[in-house]
Design an enzyme around this catalytic site. Structure first.
Site, PDB file in Angstrom:
ATOM      1  N   ASP A  69       6.532  34.984  33.720  1.00 26.79           N
ATOM      2  CA  ASP A  69       6.750  35.511  35.069  1.00 26.79           C
ATOM      3  C   ASP A  69       8.243  35.706  35.215  1.00 26.79           C
ATOM      4  O   ASP A  69       9.032  34.808  34.914  1.00 26.79           O
ATOM      5  CB  ASP A  69       6.207  34.599  36.161  1.00 26.79           C
ATOM      6  CG  ASP A  69       6.026  35.397  37.445  1.00 26.79           C
ATOM      7  OD1 ASP A  69       5.167  36.307  37.461  1.00 26.79           O
ATOM      8  OD2 ASP A  69       6.757  35.157  38.425  1.00 26.79           O
ATOM      9  N   GLY A 151      11.436  48.499  33.902  1.00 30.14           N
ATOM     10  CA  GLY A 151      11.745  47.887  35.200  1.00 30.14           C
ATOM     11  C   GLY A 151      13.120  48.289  35.718  1.00 30.14           C
ATOM     12  O   GLY A 151      13.477  49.467  35.768  1.00 30.14           O
ATOM     13  N   TYR A 152      13.913  47.289  36.069  1.00 30.73           N
ATOM     14  CA  TYR A 152      15.220  47.529  36.691  1.00 30.73           C
ATOM     15  C   TYR A 152      16.348  47.677  35.662  1.00 30.73           C
ATOM     16  O   TYR A 152      17.516  47.744  36.049  1.00 30.73           O
ATOM     17  CB  TYR A 152      15.557  46.365  37.633  1.00 30.73           C
ATOM     18  CG  TYR A 152      14.558  46.166  38.752  1.00 30.73           C
ATOM     19  CD1 TYR A 152      14.662  46.868  39.954  1.00 30.73           C
ATOM     20  CD2 TYR A 152      13.488  45.282  38.622  1.00 30.73           C
ATOM     21  CE1 TYR A 152      13.742  46.691  40.982  1.00 30.73           C
ATOM     22  CE2 TYR A 152      12.557  45.096  39.641  1.00 30.73           C
ATOM     23  CZ  TYR A 152      12.696  45.806  40.808  1.00 30.73           C
ATOM     24  OH  TYR A 152      11.783  45.631  41.827  1.00 30.73           O
ATOM     25  N   LYS A 173      19.440  43.820  23.796  1.00 32.20           N
ATOM     26  CA  LYS A 173      18.996  43.242  25.072  1.00 32.20           C
ATOM     27  C   LYS A 173      18.361  41.879  24.826  1.00 32.20           C
ATOM     28  O   LYS A 173      18.680  40.899  25.499  1.00 32.20           O
ATOM     29  CB  LYS A 173      17.988  44.176  25.768  1.00 32.20           C
ATOM     30  CG  LYS A 173      17.414  43.551  27.041  1.00 32.20           C
ATOM     31  CD  LYS A 173      16.335  44.373  27.717  1.00 32.20           C
ATOM     32  CE  LYS A 173      15.671  43.551  28.835  1.00 32.20           C
ATOM     33  NZ  LYS A 173      14.502  44.208  29.423  1.00 32.20           N
ATOM     34  N   HIS A 178      17.313  37.164  29.664  1.00 29.93           N
ATOM     35  CA  HIS A 178      16.516  36.077  30.234  1.00 29.93           C
ATOM     36  C   HIS A 178      15.261  35.818  29.384  1.00 29.93           C
ATOM     37  O   HIS A 178      14.896  34.690  29.108  1.00 29.93           O
ATOM     38  CB  HIS A 178      16.130  36.454  31.666  1.00 29.93           C
ATOM     39  CG  HIS A 178      15.500  37.819  31.817  1.00 29.93           C
ATOM     40  ND1 HIS A 178      15.947  38.940  31.151  1.00 29.93           N
ATOM     41  CD2 HIS A 178      14.405  38.237  32.510  1.00 29.93           C
ATOM     42  CE1 HIS A 178      15.197  39.964  31.461  1.00 29.93           C
ATOM     43  NE2 HIS A 178      14.248  39.575  32.275  1.00 29.93           N
ATOM     44  N   ARG A 179      14.611  36.888  28.962  1.00 28.89           N
ATOM     45  CA  ARG A 179      13.363  36.756  28.184  1.00 28.89           C
ATOM     46  C   ARG A 179      13.656  36.207  26.784  1.00 28.89           C
ATOM     47  O   ARG A 179      12.940  35.339  26.287  1.00 28.89           O
ATOM     48  CB  ARG A 179      12.677  38.131  28.105  1.00 28.89           C
ATOM     49  CG  ARG A 179      11.318  38.117  27.399  1.00 28.89           C
ATOM     50  CD  ARG A 179      10.488  39.330  27.749  1.00 28.89           C
ATOM     51  NE  ARG A 179      10.196  39.341  29.172  1.00 28.89           N
ATOM     52  CZ  ARG A 179      10.806  40.123  30.061  1.00 28.89           C
ATOM     53  NH1 ARG A 179      11.709  41.016  29.678  1.00 28.89           N
ATOM     54  NH2 ARG A 179      10.513  40.028  31.341  1.00 28.89           N
TER      55      ARG A 179
HETATM   56  P1  ITT Z   1       2.350  40.530  33.767  1.00 28.51           P
HETATM   57  O1  ITT Z   1       2.252  39.639  34.983  1.00 28.51           O
HETATM   58  O2  ITT Z   1       1.027  41.074  33.352  1.00 28.51           O
HETATM   59  O3  ITT Z   1       3.080  39.884  32.627  1.00 28.51           O
HETATM   60  P2  ITT Z   1       4.118  42.145  35.456  1.00 28.51           P
HETATM   61  O4  ITT Z   1       4.969  43.335  35.194  1.00 28.51           O
HETATM   62  O5  ITT Z   1       3.231  42.169  36.683  1.00 28.51           O
HETATM   63  O6  ITT Z   1       3.230  41.840  34.145  1.00 28.51           O
HETATM   64  P3  ITT Z   1       5.726  40.035  36.645  1.00 28.51           P
HETATM   65  O7  ITT Z   1       4.786  39.756  37.760  1.00 28.51           O
HETATM   66  O8  ITT Z   1       6.378  38.887  35.921  1.00 28.51           O
HETATM   67  O9  ITT Z   1       5.035  40.879  35.486  1.00 28.51           O
HETATM   68  O10 ITT Z   1       6.861  41.007  37.215  1.00 28.51           O
HETATM   69  C1  ITT Z   1       8.004  41.242  36.477  1.00 28.51           C
HETATM   70  C2  ITT Z   1       8.791  42.396  37.076  1.00 28.51           C
HETATM   71  O11 ITT Z   1      10.174  42.045  37.146  1.00 28.51           O
HETATM   72  C3  ITT Z   1       8.697  43.615  36.177  1.00 28.51           C
HETATM   73  O12 ITT Z   1       7.580  44.423  36.520  1.00 28.51           O
HETATM   74  C4  ITT Z   1      10.048  44.288  36.431  1.00 28.51           C
HETATM   75  O13 ITT Z   1       9.991  45.026  37.610  1.00 28.51           O
HETATM   76  C5  ITT Z   1      10.973  43.084  36.652  1.00 28.51           C
HETATM   77  N1  ITT Z   1      11.554  42.646  35.351  1.00 28.51           N
HETATM   78  C6  ITT Z   1      11.276  41.486  34.687  1.00 28.51           C
HETATM   79  N2  ITT Z   1      11.932  41.431  33.525  1.00 28.51           N
HETATM   80  C7  ITT Z   1      12.636  42.575  33.437  1.00 28.51           C
HETATM   81  C8  ITT Z   1      13.493  43.120  32.466  1.00 28.51           C
HETATM   82  O14 ITT Z   1      13.706  42.498  31.303  1.00 28.51           O
HETATM   83  N3  ITT Z   1      14.044  44.298  32.700  1.00 28.51           N
HETATM   84  C9  ITT Z   1      13.805  44.965  33.843  1.00 28.51           C
HETATM   85  N4  ITT Z   1      12.987  44.547  34.800  1.00 28.51           N
HETATM   86  C10 ITT Z   1      12.395  43.351  34.615  1.00 28.51           C
END
Ligand code: ITT
Length: 194
Positions: A69, A151-152, A173, A178-179
């Site tokens: 998450d 994402g962002y 990256k 963070h990941r």
């Molecule tokens: P799962 O729950 O199925 O894993 P999800 O996309 O719904 O997929 P999250 O609820 O954890 O996952 O939401 C994470 C969001 O945060 C993601 O959709 C992006 O918008 C943002 N995010 C997280 N990590 C990111 C990254 O490495 N780069 C850019 N945006 C990120």
């Protein structure tokens, strides 16, 4: 743990899965993820949500499973979008809509400091094992740069590289993200526990 032991990854996000596969570990997507009804995800923190997902999906698989998450915390927005990052612009919002809303909310804002947070929860057969947290600090630009990542990423400027996370190769990256940090912590913990 055997270094090549398989780790199931429960995610619907292809961008996350691509990054996890860079770790050199034996990370596999949970098969038939689309056939499993979605996990509840209504916690107030990244930890709660990651644990919900990991406990839930680990009931459908054998062996170790992890869920991520993650999200963006923007200081000037009091930590928003935070756990709502995926659905900032609405329940089924896409990355473009979320990014547009973020820029709108930060219009005329000088303080652009932000961080990505990732919490990985590790579980087996419906039992939580533990969580791992990683963060990366950066700044939100006023317009996107780059087409990589997801994402962002195109709005997230990482000062040590003088680039956004959307402008750099995925390996770079993962080395600072963070990941990457959370996953490396988990792999280290598993190897020590073995
Ligand atoms: P799962 O729950 O199925 O894993 P999800 O996309 O719904 O997929 P999250 O609820 O954890 O996952 O939401 C994470 C969001 O945060 C993601 O959709 C992006 O918008 C943002 N995010 C997280 N990590 C990111 C990254 O490495 N780069 C850019 N945006 C990120």
């Amino acid at each position: 743990m055997n270094e090549n032991a398989r780790l199931w990854c429960a995610t619907t996000n292809a961008g996350k899965l691509r990054e996890f596969r860079l770790a050199g570990a034996n990370v596999e997507a949970v098969p038939a993820m689309r056939d499993i009804p979605p996990s509840p995800e209504d916690g107030a923190t990244f930890e709660e949500n990651a644990e919900q997902k990991a406990i839930y999906y680990s009931r459908f698989t054998e062996g170790l499973l992890f869920a991520d998450d993650s999200g963006l915390e923007v200081d000037a927005l009091g930590g928003a979008p935070g756990v709502y990052s995926a659905r900032y612009a609405g329940e089924h919002a896409n990355d473009a809509a979320n990014n547009a809303l973020l820029l709108e909310r930060l219009k005329n804002q000088d303080d652009r400091r932000a961080r990505f947070v990732c919490v990985i929860a590790l579980a087996q057969s419906g039992q939580m094992i533990r969580t791992f947290r990683g963060t990366v600090e950066g700044e939100i630009l006023t317009a996107p740069r780059g087409t990589g990542g997801f994402g962002y990423d195109p709005l997230f400027f990482y000062p040590p590289f003088s680039q956004t996370l959307g402008e750099i190769p995925a390996e770079n990256k993962f080395a600072v993200s963070h990941r990457g940090e959370a996953l490396r912590e988990m792999l280290t913990w598993l190897s020590v526990r073995a």
